[in-house]
Design a protein around this motif. Structure first.
Motif, PDB file in Angstrom:
ATOM      1  N   ASP A   1      28.167   7.596  42.561  1.00 54.19           N
ATOM      2  CA  ASP A   1      29.411   7.059  43.114  1.00 54.19           C
ATOM      3  C   ASP A   1      29.250   5.596  43.545  1.00 54.19           C
ATOM      4  N   ALA A   2      28.318   4.885  42.899  1.00 53.00           N
ATOM      5  CA  ALA A   2      28.043   3.497  43.275  1.00 53.00           C
ATOM      6  C   ALA A   2      29.276   2.617  43.086  1.00 53.00           C
ATOM      7  N   ALA A   3      29.368   1.602  43.938  1.00 49.63           N
ATOM      8  CA  ALA A   3      30.392   0.583  43.742  1.00 49.63           C
ATOM      9  C   ALA A   3      30.146  -0.126  42.421  1.00 49.63           C
ATOM     10  N   LYS A   4      31.193  -0.718  41.858  1.00 50.44           N
ATOM     11  CA  LYS A   4      31.080  -1.402  40.572  1.00 50.44           C
ATOM     12  C   LYS A   4      31.346  -2.900  40.732  1.00 50.44           C
ATOM     13  N   VAL A   5      30.697  -3.672  39.870  1.00 47.49           N
ATOM     14  CA  VAL A   5      30.965  -5.103  39.802  1.00 47.49           C
ATOM     15  C   VAL A   5      31.318  -5.430  38.362  1.00 47.49           C
TER      16      VAL A   5
ATOM     17  N   ASP B   1      31.681  -3.296  33.471  1.00 48.93           N
ATOM     18  CA  ASP B   1      31.642  -2.811  34.848  1.00 48.93           C
ATOM     19  C   ASP B   1      30.260  -2.210  35.104  1.00 48.93           C
TER      20      ASP B   1
ATOM     21  N   PRO C   1      27.344  -0.609  37.730  1.00 46.70           N
ATOM     22  CA  PRO C   1      27.112   0.007  39.035  1.00 46.70           C
ATOM     23  C   PRO C   1      26.197  -0.882  39.875  1.00 46.70           C
TER      24      PRO C   1
ATOM     25  N   THR D   1      21.840  -0.029  45.658  1.00 50.32           N
ATOM     26  CA  THR D   1      21.631  -0.256  47.083  1.00 50.32           C
ATOM     27  C   THR D   1      20.128  -0.322  47.375  1.00 50.32           C
TER      28      THR D   1
END
Length: 532
Positions: A38-42, A55, A57, A60
């Protein structure tokens, strides 16, 4: 003189992604990133057009810790794999890179904005690197007999053990060369690798990882994380057994401090303000060709490219006129083929820096001989290849790295003056000397304070001589890549000495005083017979 005739190449072929970059391919590559489900995307954007590209991931610090934990587990088994088996994997990777080059050429262009010819140089570089370390690692890593303390009685060997898990931070400007080029020798030495490629060009690094897995690299041995250095850089340093970094001098200094605090090794390739010297006996046509190749590859976004050009009085006017004319005729544009000479800058920050440096110089009296302006008609990040004269020390670009398609020309009257001016910088990465006299050129090269110096070549001769070390002096870095240094730095040397029959202590029944006399006589004999 401002030339206004840089060809305007329509960006039609570069306006969309090439067919090879399918959603399935991009999804497969981004799945290689070590990150939570569920990592944030850039989102990255294509420099040619500014359109969204991929996109990714975002990892962290906990993801980095997890990558290192899995890498440590995998490294034990990988280190036990015989070098001859690792060699087979690298040679299969070599073949796959050449067979699938069109795919990675499209990807590199899409991510970096460079021309296809510049991207192809990275393909050749990685093929050469893979072949070199595959074919030479056994020799470089094998146990070496060393002279023992006592001739015939001391058997001494130097062994090489992998460091463990190597952290690699690779930049955006040469995304295949810098990512795979540093990872391959680390892997060949028996290490695992956790790598943080620059986010903008992470897809190219992930492509190399994907091909290495296809070539037979076991799971977990090479992993990639994506994220800002300010977010995950600390976790990389905290876990690494060795740090390989390519990037800015400021960041390199911090990494060196952190590595020193942890008592781990580091290798740093940092900035450059590289000089090219055109001597009074240079072949002007060849030197002009060399200057084009030295100053404008990858839109000048190359650590070893030339930003300072020193030209002898005797040939100055002819050289400058021909160089400016040739520069004004370079084909510039976005195309996924070999039609263009100069591509785009990679990110808005570089465009901003290049623009600021040139505008500052012009405002303070510099003369523009070619270029000197952005080209939004070709794409959002294009900037013309630019030649400046009348550059003075009060201008920002005089001593600061621009990292763009900008070069300043200076006249000199004698070779000693040119060498002194070329060396008048805190950097020391690369240099170039042009002359018809090879002996003279090599003599001048030896006096230049730079880690690599090319005679009658821009940078490719030294870079491509992969059996020789490559790296910088001064603010340009620490350590070397390529050659023996490029793989041995990823190892721990161990000396094993086996003493037989008699050591340095006296035999039973012999006093220390008598033994001292015997050893003194032996040392004199060894010196007399030329023993080393």
């Amino acid at each position: 003189m401002i030339t206004d005739d840089i060809p305007r190449s329509a960006p039609a072929r570069g306006s969309g992604l090439p067919p090879s970059l399918t959603p399935a391919l991009l999804a497969r590559l981004t799945a290689r990133v070590t990150a939570a489900a569920d990592a944030a995307k850039v989102t990255t954007n294509a420099p040619y057009t500014g359109a969204p590209l991929a996109d990714l991931p975002v990892s962290t610090p906990a993801d980095v810790d997890d990558a290192f934990a899995r890498a440590r587990a995998a490294q034990v088994g990988w280190a036990a794999v015989p070098v001859r088996e690792r060699k087979k994997i690298l040679l299969r990777f070599h073949d796959l890179v050449l067979e699938r080059q069109d795919e990675v050429l499209d990807l590199m262009q899409a991510e970096s904005g460079k021309t296809r010819r510049d991207a192809f140089l990275e393909v050749t570089d990685i093929a050469i690197t893979a072949r070199y370390y595959a074919r030479n690692a056994a020799r470089l890593l094998s146990p070496k007999r060393r002279r023992g303390a006592i001739p015939l009685l001391t058997r001494t060997a130097e062994l090489r053990h992998p460091k463990g898990v190597v952290a690699i931070v690779s930049p955006w400007n040469y995304p295949l060369s810098m990512a795979a080029g540093d990872a391959l020798p680390a892997l060949m030495a028996g290490n695992a690798v956790v790598q943080k490629p620059d986010t903008q060009t992470a897809g190219t690094a992930l492509w190399a990882l994907d091909l290495m897995r296809e070539a037979g690299l076991p799971p977990g041995v090479w992993q990639m994380v994506v994220g800002r250095g300010s977010s995950i850089g600390g976790a990389l340093m905290d876990n690494a057994d060795y740090m390989m970094f390519t990037g800015s001098t400021a960041t390199g200094r911090q990494i060196a401090r952190d590595a020193g605090e942890r008592l781990i090794g580091s290798s740093l390739e940092l900035g450059g303000k590289n000089a090219m010297l055109v001597l009074d006996d240079a072949d002007i046509d060849r030197a002009v060709d060399g200057a084009i190749a030295a100053c404008f590859p990858s839109a000048g976004q190359l650590c070893v490219s030339v930003e300072r050009l020193y030209v002898a009085d005797a040939v100055h006017d002819r050289f400058v006129a021909e160089f400016a004319a040739r520069t004004g005729k370079l084909r510039m544009g976005a195309a996924y083929d070999y039609s263009q000479d100069v591509g785009s800058l990679t990110n808005p920050a570089q465009l901003e820096t290049v623009t600021a440096h040139v505008d500052d110089a012009v405002a303070k009296g510099a003369t523009v001989l070619a270029g000197g302006r952005a080209r939004p008609d070709l794409g959002p990040l294009f900037y013309e290849p630019t030649i400046l004269t009348d550059v003075t020390p009060d201008m920002t670009l005089y001593e600061n790295e621009t990292f763009g398609p900008v070069v300043s020309i200076y006249r000199f009257s004698d070779v000693d003056e040119a060498i002194a001016r070329a060396n008048a910088t805190s950097y020391g990465l690369n240099a170039s000397v042009w002359t018809r006299n090879g002996v003279r050129g090599r003599a001048v090269a030896a006096r230049l304070r730079a880690g690599t110096v090319n005679v009658n070549e821009a940078f490719a001769a030294a870079w491509g001589s992969i059996d020789a070390p490559m790296g910088g002096m001064g603010d340009s870095g620490l350590g070397r890549r390529h050659g023996a240094d490029g793989i041995l730095k990823y190892t721990e040397p161990q000396t094993v000495a086996h003493q037989r029959i008699q050591g340095f202590n006296p035999p039973t029944g012999v006093s220390h005083e008598t033994w001292a006399v015997v050893l003194t006589s032996a040392l004199k004999v060894l010196k007399a017979i030329g023993s080393r």
